[in-house]
Design an enzyme around this catalytic site. Structure first.
Site, PDB file in Angstrom:
ATOM      1  N   TYR A 130      39.679  50.202  42.126  1.00  0.00           N
ATOM      2  CA  TYR A 130      40.415  48.937  42.000  1.00  0.00           C
ATOM      3  C   TYR A 130      39.505  47.723  42.146  1.00  0.00           C
ATOM      4  O   TYR A 130      39.498  46.838  41.293  1.00  0.00           O
ATOM      5  CB  TYR A 130      41.550  48.874  43.024  1.00  0.00           C
ATOM      6  CG  TYR A 130      42.352  47.600  42.946  1.00  0.00           C
ATOM      7  CD1 TYR A 130      43.268  47.405  41.919  1.00  0.00           C
ATOM      8  CD2 TYR A 130      42.192  46.599  43.894  1.00  0.00           C
ATOM      9  CE1 TYR A 130      44.012  46.244  41.826  1.00  0.00           C
ATOM     10  CE2 TYR A 130      42.929  45.424  43.808  1.00  0.00           C
ATOM     11  CZ  TYR A 130      43.835  45.257  42.779  1.00  0.00           C
ATOM     12  OH  TYR A 130      44.566  44.096  42.695  1.00  0.00           O
ATOM     13  N   LYS A 134      38.541  44.914  39.248  1.00  0.00           N
ATOM     14  CA  LYS A 134      38.845  43.490  39.353  1.00  0.00           C
ATOM     15  C   LYS A 134      37.573  42.653  39.276  1.00  0.00           C
ATOM     16  O   LYS A 134      37.583  41.538  38.752  1.00  0.00           O
ATOM     17  CB  LYS A 134      39.652  43.190  40.623  1.00  0.00           C
ATOM     18  CG  LYS A 134      41.063  43.768  40.572  1.00  0.00           C
ATOM     19  CD  LYS A 134      41.836  43.218  39.374  1.00  0.00           C
ATOM     20  CE  LYS A 134      43.260  43.696  39.315  1.00  0.00           C
ATOM     21  NZ  LYS A 134      44.046  43.000  38.287  1.00  0.00           N
TER      22      LYS A 134
END
Length: 169
Positions: A130, A134
């Site tokens: 994750y 990002k």
């Protein structure tokens, strides 16, 4: 009436952004893998699916790349398929939507807002790819701004902290 596309719009942050844009006078096209009232079902990781919708929608003024997923767990036991899916949605989906919806903004103007996360700068344990995804979206935002800024397209990233929504459990 200006047109906005919001991904991940079925609930949480995406639904709130969509509602706000609608109250500000935008025609809002809401995309999500989960269909619902006023939401077009679309897996943004699927380039052809995004291309079909972008063709049907036509020129837009604002794109909000909000959709994002994560898979919890330590890196050492992460399922490679889960890692690939996080990257496909968070990075690939942002690319697909930017390219296919953003083309209509070139030279006539528009705004792209990518929702990243504080995790792009400050990773937390147990979230697999994750944070890396990002960070990639943040770099892609900068790349878009460099390439498309001279063509009157603004590209910005917003990195909220933890927001309790149905998606955050």
């Amino acid at each position: 009436m200006p047109v906005a596309v919001v991904t991940g719009a079925a609930r949480g942050i995406g639904a709130a952004i969509s509602d706000r844009l609608a109250s500000d006078g935008f025609e809002v096209v809401r995309l999500d893998v989960d269909d619902g009232a006023g939401v077009l079902e679309c897996d943004i990781a699927d380039h052809a699916a995004v291309e079909r919708i972008a063709h049907d929608v036509g020129p837009i003024d604002v794109l909000v790349n909000n959709a994002g997923i994560w898979r919890f767990g330590p890196i050492e036991t992460a399922d490679p398929a889960d890692i690939q899916r996080v990257l496909a949605v968070n990075v690939g989906g942002t690319f697909n939507c930017t390219q296919l919806f953003g083309r209509s903004m070139l030279d006539r103007g528009g705004s792209i807002v990518n929702i990243v996360s504080v995790a792009a700068h400050s990773p937390n344990p147990m979230v697999g790819a994750y944070s890396a995804s990002k960070s990639a979206v943040l770099a892609f935002t900068r790349q878009t701004a460099v390439e498309w800024g001279p063509r009157n397209v603004r590209a910005n990233a917003v990195g909220p902290g933890f927001v309790p929504t149905p998606g955050t459990g």
